[in-house]
Structure formats: structure tokens, C-alpha cells
Write a protein that holds these residues in place. Structure first.
Motif, PDB file in Angstrom:
ATOM      1  N   VAL A 222      61.734  28.014  42.879  1.00 37.74           N
ATOM      2  CA  VAL A 222      61.274  26.714  42.403  1.00 37.74           C
ATOM      3  C   VAL A 222      59.869  26.423  42.926  1.00 37.74           C
ATOM      4  CG1 VAL A 222      61.743  24.235  42.330  1.00 37.74           C
ATOM      5  CG2 VAL A 222      63.659  25.859  42.374  1.00 37.74           C
ATOM      6  N   ASP A 225      55.615  23.297  39.558  1.00 38.11           N
ATOM      7  CA  ASP A 225      55.423  23.367  38.106  1.00 38.11           C
ATOM      8  C   ASP A 225      56.745  23.397  37.340  1.00 38.11           C
ATOM      9  OD1 ASP A 225      52.633  23.482  38.382  1.00 38.11           O
ATOM     10  OD2 ASP A 225      52.711  25.640  38.748  1.00 38.11           O
ATOM     11  N   ASP A 226      57.863  23.481  38.048  1.00 38.71           N
ATOM     12  CA  ASP A 226      59.159  23.622  37.386  1.00 38.71           C
ATOM     13  C   ASP A 226      59.769  22.278  37.012  1.00 38.71           C
ATOM     14  OD1 ASP A 226      59.873  26.430  37.129  1.00 38.71           O
ATOM     15  OD2 ASP A 226      59.800  26.501  39.314  1.00 38.71           O
ATOM     16  N   ALA A 251      58.815  19.631  42.325  1.00 38.38           N
ATOM     17  CA  ALA A 251      59.285  19.846  40.951  1.00 38.38           C
ATOM     18  C   ALA A 251      59.819  18.537  40.375  1.00 38.38           C
ATOM     19  CB  ALA A 251      60.360  20.928  40.929  1.00 38.38           C
ATOM     20  N   THR A 274      62.845  24.537  33.004  1.00 40.50           N
ATOM     21  CA  THR A 274      62.642  25.955  33.312  1.00 40.50           C
ATOM     22  C   THR A 274      63.778  26.539  34.147  1.00 40.50           C
ATOM     23  OG1 THR A 274      61.323  25.287  35.238  1.00 40.50           O
ATOM     24  CG2 THR A 274      60.135  25.786  33.196  1.00 40.50           C
ATOM     25  N   ILE A 275      64.547  25.674  34.815  1.00 41.39           N
ATOM     26  CA  ILE A 275      65.652  26.103  35.675  1.00 41.39           C
ATOM     27  C   ILE A 275      66.833  25.176  35.407  1.00 41.39           C
ATOM     28  CG2 ILE A 275      66.456  26.363  38.065  1.00 41.39           C
ATOM     29  CD1 ILE A 275      63.555  26.908  38.875  1.00 41.39           C
TER      30      ILE A 275
END
Length: 543
Positions: A222, A225-226, A251, A274-275
Motif C-alpha cells: 500500500v 497513491d492507492d 491512502a 486498487t486494493i
């Protein structure tokens, strides 16, 4: 840089948090204050349609803390919270952490005796309850509880019939300075699912969540930017951990109301996530849906997905473009076993994380050789990075933390390289005719059948007063499968004594809100009129 080099670099970046936050600052208020100064108006969390910056989240915590303190909640006192994934739920959790109170997030499926036990054991005088859950409080024995009042969330029905004084959460119109909590102070009490007995309140200190955030963010890679997206409930360690990952790394976190297989991928895309975070049962559910052009129309690269059977990993990544990260942690511990994506071994949870020591013990707390099954035990080198005990249950605490190790109750095998394979819960082991049978291993064979959606294996008592193996099976939509045909599939794939004697085809398995199968309900139901019995059917086992 290669993907592996990027992963290693990101892990190193996250572990620099250990230096950024000296031990005395590993409390929620200190983390929140520092990160609000650093990231300011940057988005931290979106929940219930509202997006809060780092600075706004700090103010929300300070105002909620003031409201709690003004209501008479003192440092060290508990506040029960029974609410879905709404902004009000988050503000009370953070408000408790800010003012030194202890949040008690309650599974919204709790009812009757279980809910009464949680409220009684926690000693909460104030409960914050979403209106859709007020009805379950009507049937509680008011005289046996410490509860004095209820703050309601949402519209309250006219026939609420509550015996306690109640009203909406007070206006958050003032702020308070953060209480000077210590990293060792309990910030939350989380109750175990109670799948095998009475729920135990796990006392989680501030520093434990610091380390949850550090280790999980390191393994997932992480960065600021996430965008993280979770649809898991905020009363669960997994979702609370996700908040701390975002807080510590800069994040942004999106908290969805609940898991929806039909909307999952479109939600990821809409939020630019993204995650993401999945539980074992969610992966086969997503795979069972018809292929769609939304399957890859998103930017997610990895999902934390502990407990997913190995044979689902490749099909999931191939279809959706998302890698699945395995690992081991529990409400009492932390992310104690794991591996970076490129270091994973299929079927293994990983190796001991830095700051934790693990061992595999026999029933007498003797360490067993590598390759031998036993109980996973854990201890930490960083102070207060795991839970401190069970609330009001001194005997259970001593039993679990005996000999300076926390006993997880999970049966594992560790190989010579330190990789740990999960077998089953110790209480899920079935002993039949002198043989130990892993329910987990039998389940893996059953769910590998192309017509089986899900399966739960558990012991039932036979006429010989010993365990027999029973399986409850959920078939895939439209599938037709006979019990004998299923056992024909099983026999070449497991020991003869592991083949289930009893088979029940059911529409669904009883699950907790966390996605765990409530096997005690299956055991209580036992053999029913609809259950197929291979011995009565004259089915022959091959030896």
C-alpha cells in the motif's frame, strides 16, 4: 523495476513507519494528529456516501469524543456499537479512541442470549444502535444489564418499545483535546464469533492496530497513491485494520455497505480502487457468476484473501486480473504469518512476520518437528502488538496465553523453510475409529467437485458413541448430483476413513457476518430425515 522489486520497495517504505512513529506515539490520537498535519485535505475515508479528508476525520473524532465525554463516558469505560457500515458507526468508533473510551463493536447478527452476554460482559452503559436493530433490544432482560441509555442511528419506528431512554446521537458541535492514551490502553473489545461456544471479548490495545496497519500494508504494498475498498463490516478486525492501513500510508479508503457479488467489480471501478479485501467464501461466489465485460474493467491489482482454497487462486487471477494474497491473523493476534505476492507458495499461508515468533506445539506444549501437525502458537517482540486478554475471563486468558505463548487453536504444519499450512481448527478435527480426520482437508476435496459450490464437514455422534463424518453440501445453481456420485468422486482423493458417512444437500450454509460457517448450528441439527446415510444405502468403501 520489476513487480517483485516494486513490492520489496513498498514493503521497505511501509516499515519506515516504525521509525516515523516511536513507541509512545502508537495510539490512534497520535497517529491521527500526525497524519492530519501531513496529508491535510487529502481524502482518507468514504463511508455512507460521505468523503472525509485526513483533517476532517480528525475533527470528526474530536467532536464525537466530546459528545461521548459530555454524556458522561469516562476514559476506560465501554460503549457498545451495533450499526452497519455507516458514517455514524465510524464516528463513534473513532470518538471512543479519541476520548479514551473503549468501543465494543457488536456483530449486527447478534441476538438473544449472545447479545445479552456481550452487553453484560462488556458492562456498557451506553449503546449506539442503528434503528434496524432496535427490535432485538426489546427482548433483552433490562434488569440484568448495565445499559442505561441508547443513542439511535436512523429513523426510529413509533413502536420501538425500548425500555431504556433513547434519542439520536447528540449534535457534534464542539471538539475536545485528545485523551493521553497509552499504546497499551485498550481501544476496542471485539467479540469472537462464538461458533463453538460463548463469545469472548478480545481486548485490543492501540498499538495492536498500529501493527495491523503496518504489516498488512507492507504485504499488500500500500502507498499513498492507492485506493482501498472493503465491503467487510466495521465490527470486524479486517475492516478496522483497513482503516489503519489508509491512515498510516496516506491512502484512501472506501467502505461499502455490504458485499454484493453483482456489484462488486463495478464498485471497484467506480471508486478507482486498487486494493480490496475478500473472505474465503466470497471468492467462489464471484467465480460462480457468469462472465461479464465488467470482470476486468477495474484497476484493482491485489486482494487480501486469507483462507481461500488453493485451487481458486489461478482461475480467479486469470479471470479478474487480481492476485490473491493469503496470510494468517486473528482478532487476538495480528498479521503474524504472510508473504509478499512473489514469495507465496500455493496452499501455504506464509512465514512468520518480522516482530513475531511462531511455533507448532503438541497437546502438552512441546514443540513438534517440522512437517508434523500441531497447534500454531504465537508471541510478539513488539510491545502490545497482539491482544492483552479476554475481558472478564481470567481463566480463558490464562489458558490461551499459557507458557508465554498465545495458543491460536488452529492446527497447522510448518515446513523446513518456515512456511505454514493451515489444516483446521483444533475443535474441527474429527476422530473416527482411532484416526484423526481434518474437516478442512475433506472440505477441500468436496468443493473441488465441479458441481459443488460450498461444503462444511463436521462430526456427529454415531450409534457407537464416536464421531462420524457428516457433510452439508451446497450445489452450484442448476447442478444435479447424487450423494453416491459425490462419494465416488471423493474416494480416490482421500483416505477411506475420511469419506463422509452422512451427506445433506442444503440451499445454504449458516454463516456469521464475517463469512465463517457456524458449524455449531449444523452439529445441533445433526442427522435429519433428508440426510443420506451411506451405510443404510449400502454404499461400499474401497480400502
Amino acid at each position: 523495476m520489476s513487480a517483485d522489486q516494486i513490492a520489496l520497495s513498498r514493503q521497505a517504505d511501509v516499515f519506515s513507519l516504525k521509525e516515523a512513529f516511536p513507541p509512545s506515539t502508537r495510539t490512534f490520537p497520535q497517529m491521527m494528529i500526525r497524519q492530519a498535519e501531513r496529508f491535510g485535505c487529502r481524502s482518507l475515508v468514504t463511508v455512507g456516501g460521505a468523503t472525509l479528508s485526513f483533517e476532517a476525520t480528525k475533527r470528526l473524532a474530536a467532536r464525537a469524543g466530546f459528545a461521548l465525554r459530555a454524556a458522561g463516558v469516562k476514559p476506560g469505560e465501554t460503549v457498545a456499537v451495533m450499526c452497519g457500515n455507516r458514517l455514524e458507526c465510524l464516528q463513534i468508533l473513532l470518538g471512543c479512541a479519541w476520548c479514551g473510551a473503549i468501543a465494543v463493536p457488536i456483530n449486527t447478527a447478534s441476538r438473544g442470549a449472545q447479545l445479552e452476554h456481550i452487553l453484560k460482559n462488556s458492562g456498557a452503559k451506553l449503546a449506539v444502535v442503528e434503528s434496524t436493530h432496535l427490535a432485538v433490544f426489546q427482548r433483552l432482560p433490562q434488569e440484568s444489564l448495565s445499559l442505561e441509555r441508547i443513542w439511535t442511528v436512523g429513523d426510529v419506528p413509533a413502536d420501538a418499545g425500548l425500555g431504556w431512554p433513547h434519542g439520536p446521537i447528540p449534535d457534534l458541535d464542539a471538539e475536545m483535546e485528545a485523551h493521553p492514551s497509552l499504546p497499551s490502553d485498550t481501544v476496542a473489545v471485539l467479540y469472537t464469533s462464538g461458533t463453538t461456544g460463548v463469545s469472548k471479548g478480545v481486548c485490543c490495545p492501540h498499538a495492536q492496530y498500529f501493527w495491523w496497519g503496518v504489516h498488512t500494508a507492507a504485504l499488500l504494498g500500500v502507498t499513498e497513491d492507492d485506493v482501498l475498498m472493503t465491503c467487510l463490516p466495521l465490527f470486524h478486525t479486517n475492516a478496522l485494520n483497513t482503516f489503519f492501513q489508509a491512515l498510516l500510508t496516506g491512502a484512501s479508503l472506501v467502505v461499502e455497505t455490504r458485499f454484493s457479488a453483482s456489484r462488486f467489480w463495478t464498485s471497484l471501478a467506480a471508486h478507482g480502487a486498487t486494493i480490496t479485501y475478500l473472505l474465503g467464501a466470497m471468492v467462489p461466489i464471484l467465480l460462480s457468476r457468469d462472465a461479464s465485460d465488467t470482470d476486468r474493467r477495474h484497476g484493482a491489482r491485489i486482494a487480501l484473501a486469507p483462507g481461500v482454497p488453493p485451487h481458486f487462486h489461478a482461475p480467479f487471477t486469470e479471470r479478474f486480473g487480481v492476485s490473491l494474497l493469503d496470510g494468517y491473523g486473528s482478532t487476538e493476534t495480528n498479521f503474524v504469518v504472510g508473504a509478499l505476492r512473489h514469495e507465496q507458495r500455493l496452499g501455504a499461508m506464509g512465514r512468520a512476520r518480522p516482530g513475531f515468533e511462531i511455533a507448532v506445539f503438541d497437546e502438552y506444549d512441546n514443540q513438534v518437528p517440522d512437517g508434523t501437525a500441531g497447534e500454531l502458537v504465537v508471541r510478539a517482540s513488539e510491545p502490545f502488538s497482539i491482544a492483552t486478554g479476554y475481558l472478564g475471563m481470567a481463566e480463558k486468558t490464562v489458558e490461551a496465553w499459557r507458557n508465554l505463548w498465545f495458543h491460536t487453536g488452529d492446527r497447522v504444519i510448518r515446513d523446513a523453510d518456515g512456511y505454514v499450512q493451515f489444516l483446521d481448527r483444533m475443535k474441527d478435527a474429527i476422530r473416527r475409529r482411532g484416526e484423526n480426520i481434518s474437516s478442512f482437508e475433506v472440505e477441500q476435496v468436496l468443493i473441488s467437485h465441479p458441481d459443488v459450490e460450498n461444503a462444511a464437514v463436521f462430526p456427529v455422534r454415531s450409534e457407537l458413541a464416536e464421531d462420524e463424518v457428516m457433510a452439508s453440501i451446497v450445489l452450484k445453481k442448476g447442478a444435479v448430483l447424487g450423494a453416491a456420485d459425490l462419494l465416488d468422486f471423493c474416494q480416490p482423493r482421500m483416505t477411506y476413513f475420511s469419506v463422509p458417512r452422512f451427506v445433506d444437500f442444503v440451499d445454504e450454509l449458516p454463516l456469521t457476518e464475517n463469512g465463517k460457517v457456524q458449524k455449531f448450528k449444523l452439529i445441533e441439527r445433526g442427522v435429519a430425515d433428508t440426510t443420506w446415510d451411506r451405510e443404510k444405502a449400502g454404499y461400499t468403501l474401497l480400502r
